[in-house]
Design a protein around this motif. Structure first.
Motif, PDB file in Angstrom:
ATOM      1  N   SER A   1      12.993  39.615 -61.826  1.00 48.77           N
ATOM      2  CA  SER A   1      13.509  40.375 -60.694  1.00 48.77           C
ATOM      3  C   SER A   1      12.659  41.634 -60.454  1.00 48.77           C
ATOM      4  N   ALA A   2      12.321  42.344 -61.546  1.00 44.67           N
ATOM      5  CA  ALA A   2      11.565  43.603 -61.417  1.00 44.67           C
ATOM      6  C   ALA A   2      10.155  43.317 -60.880  1.00 44.67           C
ATOM      7  N   ILE A   3       9.516  42.266 -61.391  1.00 42.68           N
ATOM      8  CA  ILE A   3       8.133  41.989 -60.949  1.00 42.68           C
ATOM      9  C   ILE A   3       8.113  41.533 -59.490  1.00 42.68           C
ATOM     10  N   VAL A   4       9.062  40.695 -59.111  1.00 42.06           N
ATOM     11  CA  VAL A   4       9.101  40.231 -57.712  1.00 42.06           C
ATOM     12  C   VAL A   4       9.389  41.415 -56.780  1.00 42.06           C
ATOM     13  N   ALA A   5      10.294  42.303 -57.212  1.00 39.15           N
ATOM     14  CA  ALA A   5      10.617  43.474 -56.375  1.00 39.15           C
ATOM     15  C   ALA A   5       9.392  44.385 -56.236  1.00 39.15           C
ATOM     16  N   ARG A   6       8.614  44.488 -57.286  1.00 36.65           N
ATOM     17  CA  ARG A   6       7.426  45.361 -57.261  1.00 36.65           C
ATOM     18  C   ARG A   6       6.280  44.738 -56.442  1.00 36.65           C
ATOM     19  N   GLU A   7       6.040  43.433 -56.679  1.00 37.69           N
ATOM     20  CA  GLU A   7       4.889  42.764 -56.048  1.00 37.69           C
ATOM     21  C   GLU A   7       5.130  42.380 -54.594  1.00 37.69           C
ATOM     22  N   LYS A   8       6.430  42.187 -54.260  1.00 41.16           N
ATOM     23  CA  LYS A   8       6.798  41.776 -52.895  1.00 41.16           C
ATOM     24  C   LYS A   8       5.942  40.597 -52.394  1.00 41.16           C
ATOM     25  N   PRO A   9       5.915  39.478 -53.155  1.00 39.56           N
ATOM     26  CA  PRO A   9       5.110  38.333 -52.696  1.00 39.56           C
ATOM     27  C   PRO A   9       5.786  37.640 -51.508  1.00 39.56           C
ATOM     28  N   GLN A  10       4.959  36.997 -50.673  1.00 40.78           N
ATOM     29  CA  GLN A  10       5.538  36.152 -49.613  1.00 40.78           C
ATOM     30  C   GLN A  10       5.712  34.729 -50.147  1.00 40.78           C
ATOM     31  N   LEU A  11       4.971  34.453 -51.226  1.00 41.05           N
ATOM     32  CA  LEU A  11       5.012  33.121 -51.838  1.00 41.05           C
ATOM     33  C   LEU A  11       4.950  33.266 -53.354  1.00 41.05           C
ATOM     34  N   ILE A  12       5.774  32.467 -54.060  1.00 38.33           N
ATOM     35  CA  ILE A  12       5.710  32.433 -55.527  1.00 38.33           C
ATOM     36  C   ILE A  12       5.352  31.002 -55.923  1.00 38.33           C
ATOM     37  N   ILE A  13       4.372  30.846 -56.813  1.00 34.86           N
ATOM     38  CA  ILE A  13       4.052  29.519 -57.356  1.00 34.86           C
ATOM     39  C   ILE A  13       4.377  29.548 -58.840  1.00 34.86           C
ATOM     40  N   ASN A  14       5.261  28.653 -59.258  1.00 34.33           N
ATOM     41  CA  ASN A  14       5.629  28.608 -60.675  1.00 34.33           C
ATOM     42  C   ASN A  14       4.889  27.485 -61.397  1.00 34.33           C
ATOM     43  N   ALA A  15       3.919  27.872 -62.234  1.00 31.23           N
ATOM     44  CA  ALA A  15       3.189  26.891 -63.057  1.00 31.23           C
ATOM     45  C   ALA A  15       3.622  27.017 -64.513  1.00 31.23           C
TER      46      ALA A  15
END
Ligand SMILES: NC(=O)c1ccc[n+]([C@@H]2O[C@H](COP(=O)([O-])OP(=O)(O)OC[C@H]3O[C@@H](n4cnc5c(N)ncnc54)[C@H](OP(=O)(O)O)[C@@H]3O)[C@@H](O)[C@H]2O)c1
Length: 290
Positions: A43-57
């Motif tokens: 949650s903290a990293i997504v809130a900080r990075e504000k990506p438009q796309l996340i790829i989970n590998a």
């Protein structure tokens, strides 16, 4: 487009990180930098990075170990994608997630379509199936790409294990009654970047290299191509055996070939035959090894 990648240190993660197309700005995170099993970290990293796309590998991929390490497999394969999906929803980001042919039991004689009912035989397959649901619940913002038998120059995989065994043993015994498709992580990364560039693509999809093989067929090709590439000094005898002759903690599907026709069409991508992907990977391995 700002893209966040999790599992950046794995086979697929490394292939994705080295093939970023123009127009994408990648923020890549290894397991040490972003533990997808930890909701607050995600949650903290997504809130900080504000990506438009996340790829989970990221995934727990030790299929046999998972049988006795159930909680760890669930944490990464089931809870991880749920944490990513929740964070993606909060950020308004799209989520691309990778799953496996091991969601199927293998008890059908023709390729598995996305509409076919999954019935995993292993903890790995069950936890990966559980991880698909929260991504699919994102609707138009979620995409699950199932794939099979992944290998690359990075990390440990069947190709590298076979090359090691073939270099030190005159005879190698390989299971011949499990059929699927070897898939190069390089081609899989290309498919994911293609999906990244098609915002309308969502839901459940299948991706693998073209053609089909048993593990035995794959081993024979690794030996032939390994000799041709100069990675093996001489061919070895490869003996086809039955699954029952090579007992493992996890049960594996007998026939797990994924039907990808719809995805290949929708992505407008022509997959390479698995044998030409293998040849390409071995050439690269030869270059790395010198
Ligand atoms: N390999 C196959 O044959 C195969 C077949 C079908 C589908 N798939 C799927 O394809 C995808 C990519 O697999 P792969 O072959 O690239 O696997 P891989 O080489 O094992 O890489 C998985 C990565 O996930 C990371 N990871 C593990 N736990 C994590 C966590 N809690 N948080 C963040 N990262 C974590 C690992 O980091 P550490 O090494 O530091 O633990 C590793 O870098 C996965 O979804 C997998 O299930 C793979």
């Amino acid at each position: 487009m700002k893209v966040m990648l999790t599992g950046a240190g794995g086979q697929l993660g490394r292939e994705l990180a080295r093939s970023v197309p123009s127009g994408f700005d990648l923020a890549a995170f290894t397991s040490g930098e972003c533990d997808i099993g930890d909701a607050s970290v995600v949650s903290a990293i997504v809130a900080r990075e504000k990506p438009q796309l996340i790829i989970n590998a990221a995934a727990y991929t030790a299929v046999d170990k998972a049988e006795s390490d159930v909680a760890a497999a669930e944490r990464v394969n089931a809870q991880g994608p749920a944490h990513l999906a929740a964070a993606a929803a909060r950020a308004g980001a799209r989520l691309l997630h990778v799953s496996t042919d091991f969601v199927f039991d293998g008890n059908q004689g023709h390729p598995w379509r996305t509409e076919d009912s999954p019935h995993p035989l292993s903890v790995y397959g069950r936890t990966k199936l559980a991880g698909e649901a929260p991504v699919l619940q994102l609707g138009a913002q979620g995409l699950v790409l199932r794939t099979s038998w992944v290998y690359s120059v990075f990390g440990g995989n069947f190709v590298k294990t076979m090359l090691r065994l073939m270099a030190s043993h005159p005879v190698v015994r390989v299971v011949a009654d499990q059929v699927g498709a070897p898939t190069s992580a390089r081609g899989l990364a290309e498919a994911l970047w293609c999906a990244a560039g098609k915002p309308a693509l969502h839901g459940l999809h299948h991706w693998r290299d073209a053609g089909a093989a048993s593990w035995y067929d794959f081993a024979v090709a690794i030996c032939e191509e390994g000799v041709a590439a100069g990675l093996l000094q001489r061919p070895v005898d490869i003996v086809p055996i039955q699954t029952q002759d090579y007992p493992t903690p996890a049960r594996r599907p007998g026939y797990s070939l994924l039907d990808c026709t719809q995805t290949w069409r929708e992505m407008e991508l022509v997959p390479a035959h698995w044998r030409s992907s293998l040849r390409r990977m071995l050439a690269e391995l030869k270059e790395i090894n010198g």
